[in-house]
Design a protein around this motif. Sequence first.
Motif, PDB file in Angstrom:
ATOM      1  N   ALA A 126       0.839  -1.100   0.172  1.00  0.00           N
ATOM      2  CA  ALA A 126      -0.120  -0.272  -0.072  1.00  0.00           C
ATOM      3  C   ALA A 126       0.919   1.526   0.005  1.00  0.00           C
ATOM      4  O   ALA A 126       0.221   2.114  -0.260  1.00  0.00           O
ATOM      5  N   VAL A 127       2.232   1.081   0.745  1.00  0.00           N
ATOM      6  CA  VAL A 127       3.058   2.379   0.286  1.00  0.00           C
ATOM      7  C   VAL A 127       3.013   2.641  -1.522  1.00  0.00           C
ATOM      8  O   VAL A 127       2.466   4.022  -1.096  1.00  0.00           O
ATOM      9  N   ASP A 128       3.758   2.038  -2.420  1.00  0.00           N
ATOM     10  CA  ASP A 128       4.014   2.673  -3.364  1.00  0.00           C
ATOM     11  C   ASP A 128       2.689   1.910  -5.056  1.00  0.00           C
ATOM     12  O   ASP A 128       3.042   2.028  -5.544  1.00  0.00           O
ATOM     13  N   GLY A 129       1.447   1.396  -4.041  1.00  0.00           N
ATOM     14  CA  GLY A 129       1.042   0.214  -4.773  1.00  0.00           C
ATOM     15  C   GLY A 129       1.468  -1.023  -5.159  1.00  0.00           C
ATOM     16  O   GLY A 129       2.881  -0.899  -5.257  1.00  0.00           O
ATOM     17  N   GLY A 130       0.665  -1.996  -5.670  1.00  0.00           N
ATOM     18  CA  GLY A 130       0.986  -3.237  -6.358  1.00  0.00           C
ATOM     19  C   GLY A 130       0.473  -4.559  -6.558  1.00  0.00           C
ATOM     20  O   GLY A 130      -1.015  -3.913  -6.195  1.00  0.00           O
ATOM     21  N   VAL A 138      -5.073  -9.591  -7.068  1.00  0.00           N
ATOM     22  CA  VAL A 138      -5.776  -8.350  -5.757  1.00  0.00           C
ATOM     23  C   VAL A 138      -3.801  -7.312  -6.725  1.00  0.00           C
ATOM     24  O   VAL A 138      -3.466  -7.575  -6.085  1.00  0.00           O
ATOM     25  N   HIS A 139      -5.362  -6.561  -7.104  1.00  0.00           N
ATOM     26  CA  HIS A 139      -4.650  -5.005  -7.209  1.00  0.00           C
ATOM     27  C   HIS A 139      -4.531  -4.471  -5.187  1.00  0.00           C
ATOM     28  O   HIS A 139      -5.661  -3.749  -5.165  1.00  0.00           O
ATOM     29  N   ILE A 140      -3.677  -3.645  -5.493  1.00  0.00           N
ATOM     30  CA  ILE A 140      -3.163  -2.916  -3.820  1.00  0.00           C
ATOM     31  C   ILE A 140      -2.566  -1.806  -4.877  1.00  0.00           C
ATOM     32  O   ILE A 140      -1.983  -1.106  -4.824  1.00  0.00           O
ATOM     33  N   PRO A 141      -3.469  -0.610  -4.627  1.00  0.00           N
ATOM     34  CA  PRO A 141      -2.893   0.998  -5.085  1.00  0.00           C
ATOM     35  C   PRO A 141      -2.817   1.752  -4.077  1.00  0.00           C
ATOM     36  O   PRO A 141      -2.805   1.280  -2.841  1.00  0.00           O
ATOM     37  N   ALA A 142      -1.428   2.225  -4.500  1.00  0.00           N
ATOM     38  CA  ALA A 142      -0.954   3.360  -3.388  1.00  0.00           C
ATOM     39  C   ALA A 142      -1.855   4.049  -2.582  1.00  0.00           C
ATOM     40  O   ALA A 142      -2.552   4.387  -3.341  1.00  0.00           O
ATOM     41  N   SER A 143      -1.738   3.803  -1.483  1.00  0.00           N
ATOM     42  CA  SER A 143      -2.463   4.354  -0.520  1.00  0.00           C
ATOM     43  C   SER A 143      -2.062   6.099  -0.172  1.00  0.00           C
ATOM     44  O   SER A 143      -0.951   5.950   0.620  1.00  0.00           O
ATOM     45  N   PRO A 144      -3.325   6.578   0.014  1.00  0.00           N
ATOM     46  CA  PRO A 144      -2.971   8.074   0.554  1.00  0.00           C
ATOM     47  C   PRO A 144      -3.157   8.223   2.646  1.00  0.00           C
ATOM     48  O   PRO A 144      -1.819   9.263   2.908  1.00  0.00           O
ATOM     49  N   VAL A 145      -2.733   7.074   2.942  1.00  0.00           N
ATOM     50  CA  VAL A 145      -3.279   7.695   3.973  1.00  0.00           C
ATOM     51  C   VAL A 145      -2.309   6.239   4.674  1.00  0.00           C
ATOM     52  O   VAL A 145      -2.060   5.568   5.046  1.00  0.00           O
ATOM     53  N   ALA A 146      -0.991   5.236   3.940  1.00  0.00           N
ATOM     54  CA  ALA A 146      -0.016   4.580   4.286  1.00  0.00           C
ATOM     55  C   ALA A 146       1.121   4.911   5.119  1.00  0.00           C
ATOM     56  O   ALA A 146       0.914   6.733   5.178  1.00  0.00           O
ATOM     57  N   PRO A 147       1.793   4.952   5.723  1.00  0.00           N
ATOM     58  CA  PRO A 147       1.935   3.318   6.146  1.00  0.00           C
ATOM     59  C   PRO A 147       0.772   2.285   7.026  1.00  0.00           C
ATOM     60  O   PRO A 147       0.157   3.740   7.137  1.00  0.00           O
ATOM     61  N   LEU A 177       9.693  -4.825   8.026  1.00  0.00           N
ATOM     62  CA  LEU A 177       9.629  -4.345   9.480  1.00  0.00           C
ATOM     63  C   LEU A 177      10.085  -2.846   9.211  1.00  0.00           C
ATOM     64  O   LEU A 177      11.692  -2.722   9.180  1.00  0.00           O
ATOM     65  N   MET A 178       9.903  -1.645   8.643  1.00  0.00           N
ATOM     66  CA  MET A 178       9.494  -0.329   8.809  1.00  0.00           C
ATOM     67  C   MET A 178      10.705   0.364   9.997  1.00  0.00           C
ATOM     68  O   MET A 178      10.025  -0.175  11.544  1.00  0.00           O
ATOM     69  N   GLY A 179      11.723   1.108  10.168  1.00  0.00           N
ATOM     70  CA  GLY A 179      12.022   1.938  10.943  1.00  0.00           C
ATOM     71  C   GLY A 179      10.903   3.124  11.404  1.00  0.00           C
ATOM     72  O   GLY A 179      10.578   2.992  10.809  1.00  0.00           O
ATOM     73  N   ASP A 180      11.438   3.940  12.677  1.00  0.00           N
ATOM     74  CA  ASP A 180      11.080   5.159  13.409  1.00  0.00           C
ATOM     75  C   ASP A 180      11.103   6.034  12.226  1.00  0.00           C
ATOM     76  O   ASP A 180       9.239   6.319  12.039  1.00  0.00           O
ATOM     77  N   ALA A 181      12.430   6.415  11.868  1.00  0.00           N
ATOM     78  CA  ALA A 181      12.644   7.073  10.875  1.00  0.00           C
ATOM     79  C   ALA A 181      11.263   7.728   9.327  1.00  0.00           C
ATOM     80  O   ALA A 181      10.819   7.905   9.105  1.00  0.00           O
ATOM     81  N   GLU A 182      11.494   6.059   9.042  1.00  0.00           N
ATOM     82  CA  GLU A 182      10.462   5.998   7.702  1.00  0.00           C
ATOM     83  C   GLU A 182       8.779   5.870   7.786  1.00  0.00           C
ATOM     84  O   GLU A 182       8.504   6.316   7.022  1.00  0.00           O
ATOM     85  N   VAL A 183       8.137   5.335   8.417  1.00  0.00           N
ATOM     86  CA  VAL A 183       6.861   5.639   9.481  1.00  0.00           C
ATOM     87  C   VAL A 183       6.694   7.071   9.846  1.00  0.00           C
ATOM     88  O   VAL A 183       5.500   7.525   9.709  1.00  0.00           O
ATOM     89  N   VAL A 184       7.765   7.857  10.468  1.00  0.00           N
ATOM     90  CA  VAL A 184       7.241   9.162  10.482  1.00  0.00           C
ATOM     91  C   VAL A 184       7.244  10.145   9.102  1.00  0.00           C
ATOM     92  O   VAL A 184       6.019  11.564   9.209  1.00  0.00           O
ATOM     93  N   SER A 185       8.293  10.014   8.624  1.00  0.00           N
ATOM     94  CA  SER A 185       8.015  10.039   7.211  1.00  0.00           C
ATOM     95  C   SER A 185       6.964   9.892   6.367  1.00  0.00           C
ATOM     96  O   SER A 185       6.156  11.297   6.144  1.00  0.00           O
ATOM     97  N   LEU A 186       6.654   8.708   6.676  1.00  0.00           N
ATOM     98  CA  LEU A 186       5.408   8.479   5.498  1.00  0.00           C
ATOM     99  C   LEU A 186       4.062   9.197   6.074  1.00  0.00           C
ATOM    100  O   LEU A 186       3.092  10.082   5.816  1.00  0.00           O
ATOM    101  N   HIS A 187       4.058   9.518   7.724  1.00  0.00           N
ATOM    102  CA  HIS A 187       2.726  10.048   8.580  1.00  0.00           C
ATOM    103  C   HIS A 187       3.265  10.627   8.180  1.00  0.00           C
ATOM    104  O   HIS A 187       1.727  12.664   7.657  1.00  0.00           O
TER     105      HIS A 187
END
Length: 331
Positions: free
Chosen positions: A59-63, A124-133, A150-160
């Motif tokens: 859901a981060v980039d779609g797939g 199963v198509h998973i569009p890139a989600s605007p509310v990821a992660p 498993l995402m680290g804290d820095a990547e999670v903060v960036s996506l939020h």
Amino acid sequence: MTSIYLSSDNPRWMPKTEADLQAAVDGSLFEESHHLDLKKAPSSKGDNKELARDLSSFAVDGGTLIIGVQENKESRTFELAPQPLNGLPEKIEQVARTIPDPPLTILTEEISAAADDGTGYLIVHIPASPVAPHMVDNRYFGRADKTKYLMGDAEVVSLHARRRNTEADALALLHKEMDEDPLADVGAQSHLFLVAQPMAGRRHMCLPITGAQDWNMRLHTLIRRVQENQSLRAALANQGFDPDLSQAHQGHRRARGVALSSSSLKADRTYVADGSWGEENVIEVQLFEDGGLRLFMARLSAAVGRHGPEDEGSSSSSTRLLSSLLGTCWS
């Protein structure tokens, strides 16, 4: 049908039959990647959790997840393994809607096996989600080159932070369209501006349309496909508006995109009155190579006055048409 990104050589693969899947296996086209995974159907609660992690990572980039194609670990090749289709789409959708937080939106397509025994394959198509992660069991997952991680804290903060900026970015795009209103000083009617922009995904997702020599015909074909959609026509019955998309017949090249407009709007978006009745009936649809779509319509207040406040009116009808056009262009 939504296309599947296999590789740069096969960016818009659209399998329709088991033979298409077998041809991909025989041609060694399948390879688990950042945008593709292949699995058997889940059969336990543990499998459901694992599926939810896979869906959330995409859901981060779609797939795309293809259920019914599995890897032979010894030969490191893939082979078809048709799965029972009865209830499978509903099961996958239930996992997507109940386990990840926030819930995921997915699209599924069935391909029946040639044996006609109730088995087959589920795309199963998973569009890139605007509310990821999206979180599963209080953890966030991303997609690397071939597997999830498993995402680290820095990547999670960036996506939020990206999620928080989404609304601001959309508002900025809308203000830009309003500032560039080609009929800003013409008449006293209200104007409608609709803006749609993918927040993630391939940068040049619509380049096969906008960069083609026959782009004008392709864009007309997409609009006609939307107008001929029976379910959409039924939903918009007796909610016509003027001007409508059929009046956007004049093609223009634009920076990083193309446009169709009514005749009084020129290539540089200059409005030229021709003295005819309804000369302010201006409509324009723009499609950009990054998937951005813009719709401009003049005389909005005249249409709302005709339909009355109790009707959904032009703005709702236009929004539904744009949403349908988005699905057609982005698939």
